[in-house]
Design an enzyme around this catalytic site. Sequence first.
Site, PDB file in Angstrom:
ATOM      1  N   ASN A 114      -1.410 -89.263  -1.854  1.00 26.57           N
ATOM      2  CA  ASN A 114      -1.090 -90.608  -1.362  1.00 26.57           C
ATOM      3  C   ASN A 114       0.079 -90.612  -0.380  1.00 26.57           C
ATOM      4  O   ASN A 114       0.728 -91.632  -0.189  1.00 26.57           O
ATOM      5  CB  ASN A 114      -0.833 -91.555  -2.544  1.00 26.57           C
ATOM      6  CG  ASN A 114       0.193 -90.996  -3.512  1.00 26.57           C
ATOM      7  OD1 ASN A 114       0.900 -90.054  -3.174  1.00 26.57           O
ATOM      8  ND2 ASN A 114       0.279 -91.570  -4.698  1.00 26.57           N
ATOM      9  N   GLN A 280       9.462 -99.256 -15.215  1.00 26.35           N
ATOM     10  CA  GLN A 280       8.266 -99.923 -14.692  1.00 26.35           C
ATOM     11  C   GLN A 280       7.300-100.213 -15.828  1.00 26.35           C
ATOM     12  O   GLN A 280       7.019 -99.299 -16.603  1.00 26.35           O
ATOM     13  CB  GLN A 280       7.588 -99.043 -13.626  1.00 26.35           C
ATOM     14  CG  GLN A 280       8.385 -99.013 -12.337  1.00 26.35           C
ATOM     15  CD  GLN A 280       7.674 -98.316 -11.193  1.00 26.35           C
ATOM     16  OE1 GLN A 280       8.257 -98.138 -10.146  1.00 26.35           O
ATOM     17  NE2 GLN A 280       6.438 -97.907 -11.366  1.00 26.35           N
TER      18      GLN A 280
HETATM   19  P1  NAI Z   1       7.379 -83.286  -1.439  1.00 23.15           P
HETATM   20  O1  NAI Z   1       7.577 -82.372  -2.603  1.00 23.15           O
HETATM   21  O2  NAI Z   1       6.407 -82.907  -0.389  1.00 23.15           O
HETATM   22  O3  NAI Z   1       8.767 -83.562  -0.725  1.00 23.15           O
HETATM   23  C1  NAI Z   1       9.953 -83.803  -1.416  1.00 23.15           C
HETATM   24  C2  NAI Z   1      11.114 -83.285  -0.581  1.00 23.15           C
HETATM   25  O4  NAI Z   1      12.314 -83.622  -1.249  1.00 23.15           O
HETATM   26  C3  NAI Z   1      11.071 -81.763  -0.432  1.00 23.15           C
HETATM   27  O5  NAI Z   1      11.179 -81.424   0.925  1.00 23.15           O
HETATM   28  C4  NAI Z   1      12.258 -81.297  -1.251  1.00 23.15           C
HETATM   29  O6  NAI Z   1      12.883 -80.126  -0.713  1.00 23.15           O
HETATM   30  C5  NAI Z   1      13.179 -82.504  -1.166  1.00 23.15           C
HETATM   31  N1  NAI Z   1      14.176 -82.520  -2.237  1.00 23.15           N
HETATM   32  C6  NAI Z   1      14.019 -82.215  -3.556  1.00 23.15           C
HETATM   33  N2  NAI Z   1      15.182 -82.356  -4.200  1.00 23.15           N
HETATM   34  C7  NAI Z   1      16.096 -82.735  -3.279  1.00 23.15           C
HETATM   35  C8  NAI Z   1      17.474 -83.004  -3.328  1.00 23.15           C
HETATM   36  N3  NAI Z   1      18.167 -82.876  -4.469  1.00 23.15           N
HETATM   37  N4  NAI Z   1      18.087 -83.378  -2.192  1.00 23.15           N
HETATM   38  C9  NAI Z   1      17.390 -83.456  -1.020  1.00 23.15           C
HETATM   39  N5  NAI Z   1      16.085 -83.213  -0.899  1.00 23.15           N
HETATM   40  C10 NAI Z   1      15.446 -82.858  -2.028  1.00 23.15           C
HETATM   41  O7  NAI Z   1       7.007 -84.686  -2.070  1.00 23.15           O
HETATM   42  P2  NAI Z   1       6.366 -85.960  -1.359  1.00 23.15           P
HETATM   43  O8  NAI Z   1       4.891 -85.919  -1.474  1.00 23.15           O
HETATM   44  O9  NAI Z   1       6.975 -86.103  -0.018  1.00 23.15           O
HETATM   45  O10 NAI Z   1       6.873 -87.121  -2.336  1.00 23.15           O
HETATM   46  C11 NAI Z   1       8.261 -87.361  -2.482  1.00 23.15           C
HETATM   47  C12 NAI Z   1       8.498 -88.343  -3.609  1.00 23.15           C
HETATM   48  O11 NAI Z   1       7.973 -89.613  -3.252  1.00 23.15           O
HETATM   49  C13 NAI Z   1       7.759 -87.984  -4.910  1.00 23.15           C
HETATM   50  O12 NAI Z   1       8.475 -87.051  -5.671  1.00 23.15           O
HETATM   51  C14 NAI Z   1       7.671 -89.327  -5.589  1.00 23.15           C
HETATM   52  O13 NAI Z   1       8.819 -89.562  -6.359  1.00 23.15           O
HETATM   53  C15 NAI Z   1       7.641 -90.322  -4.431  1.00 23.15           C
HETATM   54  N6  NAI Z   1       6.310 -90.915  -4.264  1.00 23.15           N
HETATM   55  C16 NAI Z   1       6.189 -92.278  -4.385  1.00 23.15           C
HETATM   56  C17 NAI Z   1       4.968 -92.882  -4.286  1.00 23.15           C
HETATM   57  C18 NAI Z   1       4.828 -94.364  -4.338  1.00 23.15           C
HETATM   58  O14 NAI Z   1       3.730 -94.861  -4.598  1.00 23.15           O
HETATM   59  N7  NAI Z   1       5.880 -95.122  -4.096  1.00 23.15           N
HETATM   60  C19 NAI Z   1       3.735 -92.103  -4.124  1.00 23.15           C
HETATM   61  C20 NAI Z   1       3.978 -90.690  -3.869  1.00 23.15           C
HETATM   62  C21 NAI Z   1       5.226 -90.135  -3.994  1.00 23.15           C
END
Ligand code: NAI
Length: 351
Positions: A114, A280
């Site tokens: 997503n 939530q």
């Molecule tokens: P991803 O794993 O591709 O990217 C996450 C990024 O955050 C990575 O580049 C990682 O290195 C970085 N990261 C991790 N810990 C960190 C820290 N302490 N400081 C700085 N950067 C850090 O994940 P994606 O697909 O981009 O999703 C990110 C987040 O978005 C998910 O974990 C989820 O919580 C949220 N999300 C929300 C949705 C919604 O419906 N609102 C749906 C999908 C994801």
Amino acid sequence: MKVLMVLYAGGEAAAHEPRLLAAAENALGLRPFLEAAGHRVVAITEKEAELDRQLADTDVLVTTPFWPAYVTRARIAAAPKLKLVLTAGVGSDHVDLAAAAERGITVAEITGSNVVSVAEHAVMQMLTLVRNYLPAYRQVVEGKWDIAAAAARSHDLEGKTVGIVGAGRIGQRVAIRLKGFDVDVLYYDFRRLTTVEEAFLQIDYALLDDLIPRCDVITLHCPLTPQTDGLFGKERLAAMKPGAYLVNTARGKLIDTNALADAMRSGHLAGYAGDVWYPQPAPSDHPWRQMPNHALTVHVSGTTLEAQARYAAGIKDCLTRFFAGRPIERDYIIVEGGQVVSPSYRMAYTK
Ligand code: NAI
């Protein structure tokens, strides 16, 4: 095996829209597939007492971040047969990952399913805030016509500096979508991208505390981990430019709830938007509901009908492989073999 699904109630909407796969009534469209293979499917919406009652004989638990079953250490202990926890979507912070690892439970999510849906929502909410869309819309339905009141808080996004915190799949897609708006984009991630990636995305790296005071808009895209819990507390919110905007489609707990409400009430921030809350569903008296100048939605960005089709297909793939004793898609794995292995979560769990 018993597959327990904790999903949101579909109600009237599910009665008219069969593509609402993530409604409990539709059980991700997987009931025929699972039952034909001899498995038992239980799909529930109640995620406290009923969830607790169902855990004892559950082998596989499927839940979503939109209506999260909080899979705590106590619940894991109460589910002795549990082997696999799947997130229909992205973001598995509602599962106690350390407790799952200790028990040897595999945790997986549908990575990438997503990310476009969320990136679109984040850019939409950025524009909603900067252009002061909601107050102008409200005038229309309230029978008013006060241009000055709406225009006094309306800006162009062009020429502004946008900060992306977490440049993973979603953060990078936000950067791509911002290319058309002639903005300067900074990003922070604990893993710096390559020079070529930065050049393609047209984004510059900055450490978090250097990025914060330079941005007119900040958008959060990192996972919730023990490291990022409360990432934006009172001090970092105060360090944002007066009149800046914050968008959070990542997780509610990245931000200190009361510190944000204070920053909004004082007018230090011009606007806040996003779709993620803690807990939530958010209680009716959650302080963010009544903050001035917000454009929050319920947690819906990652569950468009297209996203539901993608993550339902991903869950089917995980279950097919799991029942056949084949490895689950590598990119989907968060916890396996007693370790948190996902690159985005691992660092926070490594001692
Ligand atoms: P991803 O794993 O591709 O990217 C996450 C990024 O955050 C990575 O580049 C990682 O290195 C970085 N990261 C991790 N810990 C960190 C820290 N302490 N400081 C700085 N950067 C850090 O994940 P994606 O697909 O981009 O999703 C990110 C987040 O978005 C998910 O974990 C989820 O919580 C949220 N999300 C929300 C949705 C919604 O419906 N609102 C749906 C999908 C994801």
